[in-house]
Design an enzyme around this catalytic site. Structure first.
Site, PDB file in Angstrom:
ATOM      1  CG  ASP A  72      -8.333  14.165   7.656  1.00 59.33           C
ATOM      2  OD1 ASP A  72      -8.450  13.345   8.565  1.00 59.33           O
ATOM      3  OD2 ASP A  72      -8.615  13.913   6.458  1.00 59.33           O
ATOM      4  CB  VAL A  73      -7.889  15.314   2.060  1.00 57.16           C
ATOM      5  CG1 VAL A  73      -8.517  15.796   0.760  1.00 57.16           C
ATOM      6  CG2 VAL A  73      -6.382  15.476   1.958  1.00 57.16           C
ATOM      7  CB  SER A 138      -3.643   0.964  -6.876  1.00 57.85           C
ATOM      8  OG  SER A 138      -3.111  -0.308  -6.588  1.00 57.85           O
ATOM      9  CB  ALA A 139      -1.495  -2.558 -10.399  1.00 57.97           C
ATOM     10  CE1 TYR A 164      -4.734  -0.240  -2.663  1.00 62.81           C
ATOM     11  CE2 TYR A 164      -5.133   1.816  -1.505  1.00 62.81           C
ATOM     12  CZ  TYR A 164      -4.479   1.092  -2.492  1.00 62.81           C
ATOM     13  OH  TYR A 164      -3.575   1.720  -3.315  1.00 62.81           O
ATOM     14  CE  LYS A 168      -5.581   4.537  -4.015  1.00 57.99           C
ATOM     15  NZ  LYS A 168      -5.257   5.980  -3.973  1.00 57.99           N
TER      16      LYS A 168
HETATM   17  C1  WQD Z   1       4.324  -8.458  -3.187  1.00 57.26           C
HETATM   18  C2  WQD Z   1       4.627  -9.947  -3.260  1.00 57.26           C
HETATM   19  C3  WQD Z   1       3.253 -11.267  -1.831  1.00 57.26           C
HETATM   20  C4  WQD Z   1       4.925  -9.630   1.900  1.00 57.26           C
HETATM   21  C5  WQD Z   1      -0.028  -4.375  -2.676  1.00 57.26           C
HETATM   22  C6  WQD Z   1      -1.336  -3.677  -2.950  1.00 57.26           C
HETATM   23  C7  WQD Z   1      -1.151  -2.660  -4.041  1.00 57.26           C
HETATM   24  C8  WQD Z   1      -0.036  -1.721  -3.664  1.00 57.26           C
HETATM   25  C9  WQD Z   1       1.244  -2.509  -3.451  1.00 57.26           C
HETATM   26  C10 WQD Z   1      -0.957   0.184  -2.540  1.00 57.26           C
HETATM   27  C11 WQD Z   1       3.370 -10.806  -3.275  1.00 57.26           C
HETATM   28  C12 WQD Z   1       4.711 -11.346  -1.405  1.00 57.26           C
HETATM   29  C13 WQD Z   1       4.652  -9.882   0.562  1.00 57.26           C
HETATM   30  C14 WQD Z   1       5.506 -10.660   2.699  1.00 57.26           C
HETATM   31  C15 WQD Z   1       5.512 -12.107   0.794  1.00 57.26           C
HETATM   32  N1  WQD Z   1      -0.370  -0.996  -2.493  1.00 57.26           N
HETATM   33  N2  WQD Z   1       4.950 -11.098   0.026  1.00 57.26           N
HETATM   34  N3  WQD Z   1       5.779 -11.861   2.107  1.00 57.26           N
HETATM   35  O1  WQD Z   1       0.293  -7.437  -2.781  1.00 57.26           O
HETATM   36  O2  WQD Z   1       1.534  -6.969  -4.974  1.00 57.26           O
HETATM   37  O3  WQD Z   1       0.353  -5.107  -3.813  1.00 57.26           O
HETATM   38  O4  WQD Z   1       0.965  -3.435  -2.375  1.00 57.26           O
HETATM   39  O5  WQD Z   1      -1.218   0.839  -3.520  1.00 57.26           O
HETATM   40  O6  WQD Z   1      -2.359  -1.948  -4.181  1.00 57.26           O
HETATM   41  O7  WQD Z   1      -2.266  -4.635  -3.411  1.00 57.26           O
HETATM   42  O8  WQD Z   1       2.424  -6.040  -2.821  1.00 57.26           O
HETATM   43  O9  WQD Z   1       4.407  -6.013  -1.369  1.00 57.26           O
HETATM   44  O10 WQD Z   1       2.210  -6.849  -0.404  1.00 57.26           O
HETATM   45  O11 WQD Z   1       3.441  -8.254  -2.076  1.00 57.26           O
HETATM   46  O12 WQD Z   1       5.777 -13.220   0.299  1.00 57.26           O
HETATM   47  O13 WQD Z   1       5.766 -10.485   3.927  1.00 57.26           O
HETATM   48  O14 WQD Z   1       5.372 -10.324  -2.106  1.00 57.26           O
HETATM   49  O15 WQD Z   1       2.622 -12.542  -1.734  1.00 57.26           O
HETATM   50  O16 WQD Z   1       3.618 -11.926  -4.109  1.00 57.26           O
HETATM   51  P1  WQD Z   1       1.111  -6.521  -3.620  1.00 57.26           P
HETATM   52  P2  WQD Z   1       3.126  -6.755  -1.580  1.00 57.26           P
END
Ligand code: WQD
Length: 356
Positions: A72-73, A138-139, A164, A168
């Site tokens: 565990d870091v 992360s974006a 989260y 970042k």
């Molecule tokens: C993508 C799209 C949802 C699930 C997150 C984190 C980001 C990174 C990636 C860690 C969105 C839609 C999703 C579902 C849906 N994580 N969706 N039904 O929110 O862009 O990014 O995950 O690093 O930091 O913020 O990714 O895959 O959750 O969603 O309609 O059951 O799919 O609304 O438009 P997100 P996501």
């Protein structure tokens, strides 16, 4: 300072047994880097001998031994023993808690884990003279995009709606300040967009515990019949079909971005602190992703419309030009590859890394 690395650089990879970790370790090994892997298994599966199944698969694919230690870091004493034992040339820090929704419910866990882990690693690098630090960002640090496409100069830290994402952003600020104080360090912040897919072997892939938070593992489980229906979180966004648009990137392209960052440090000797978007520059909507997965799987994926998630924005995609220019990296795989590779992983491993 000009580093002269003879032979393979030895790289510590934290969070190595996870989705991004296992794919990154594979690409590092295939590119001739020596790796040492640690993971605490919070998001990874161990076999009955306590070995990370994902890294056993990486060993199978590459034919190479993958050195690993459960760690565990946040445990600085164990980290110290590991740094004392190994002469690392650099590290790639992937270990973090990363579920956006969970972070809102458990802010202390996220701040303490993600920040302490990273601060421990910085301390170890200072103590043991490790000067190359690649950080999984992360974006999400951009918050709701002020402009599209998002470039590395787009504003960050505003409107981040979850702990989260804050961790970042905070770690980016800490590493930027450390980079100013340690002029001979090389620090690379890699801002991931939406990683999806799996290695073409189908032996490693995304294996979320419980119900997937992210879109594509959920879609894939609906396609194979593990989940009944996908709830599309909103179809009234200001996008071509009303559903959310994101910059999905093949996990293998993302993994190769880490190798290219190390290659750049190796080639240039000293780069200081650099920041790169790792995305394709193309956005796809939820409905487009569902259609692409139906094409790849030959299955009908049932969906229903639900309410938008708090904090969800309409459109996110990046301009990946800087990584192309400086890292000589660009995404090579398209949407069909992402979905076909994801489907191969899903069908070959209906229970993820757990034995059937
Ligand atoms: C993508 C799209 C949802 C699930 C997150 C984190 C980001 C990174 C990636 C860690 C969105 C839609 C999703 C579902 C849906 N994580 N969706 N039904 O929110 O862009 O990014 O995950 O690093 O930091 O913020 O990714 O895959 O959750 O969603 O309609 O059951 O799919 O609304 O438009 P997100 P996501």
């Amino acid at each position: 300072c000009l580093y002269l690395w003879i032979g393979g650089m030895k790289i510590l990879v934290t969070g190595a047994a996870g989705f991004i970790g296992s794919h990154t370790v594979l690409e590092l090994v295939e590119s001739g880097y020596d790796v040492f892997c640690i993971d605490n298994f919070v998001n990874a599966v161990a076999d009955d001998q306590g070995r990370p199944v994902s890294l056993l698969r990486v060993a199978e694919i590459t034919g190479k031994q993958i050195p690993f230690e459960k760690c565990d870091v946040c445990d600085i004493n164990q980290l110290d023993e590991i740094f004392k034992k190994h002469k690392f040339d650099g590290l790639i820090h992937l270990a973090a808690l990363k579920a956006v929704g969970e972070s809102v419910a458990k802010p202390y866990d996220y701040y303490s884990n993600n920040l302490v882990a990273s601060l421990n690693l910085i301390k170890m690098c200072q103590k043991y003279g490790v000067k190359n630090f690649i950080f999984s960002s992360s974006a999400t640090v951009y918050g709701p995009p002020k402009e599209l496409p998002i470039t590395e100069n787009s504003p960050t830290g505003q409107g981040i709606t979850n702990p989260y994402g804050q961790t970042k952003y905070m770690m980016e600020q800490i590493l930027i300040d450390v980079g100013k104080a340690e002029p001979d360090w090389n620090i690379v912040l890699l801002r991931y967009f939406n990683p999806v897919g799996a290695h073409k072997s189908g032996k490693i892939g995304e294996d979320p515990k419980g119900v997937p938070n992210n879109l594509m593992p959920f879609v894939s489980q609906v396609a194979i019949g593990k989940l009944p229906v996908l709830t599309i979180y909103g179809d009234k966004f200001d996008t071509p079909d009303g559903t959310g648009v994101r910059d999905y990137i093949h996990i293998v392209d993302l993994a190769k971005g880490h190798v290219k960052a190390l290659d750049r440090i190796k080639a240039k000797g000293h780069i200081g602190t650099e920041i790169y978007n790792l995305g394709t520059g193309t956005g796809y909507s939820v409905k487009e992703m569902v259609a692409a997965m139906e094409k790849a799987s030959g299955r009908k994926i049932s969906t229903k419309i639900g309410v938008p998630r708090p904090g969800d924005v309409a459109t996110v995609y990046c301009d990946p030009a800087l990584a192309k220019e400086k890292l000589n990296w660009q995404a090579e795989f398209g949407l069909d590859d992402m979905c076909c590779d994801l489907w191969r992983w899903q069908t070959q491993n209906p229970n993820g890394f757990l034995e059937a």
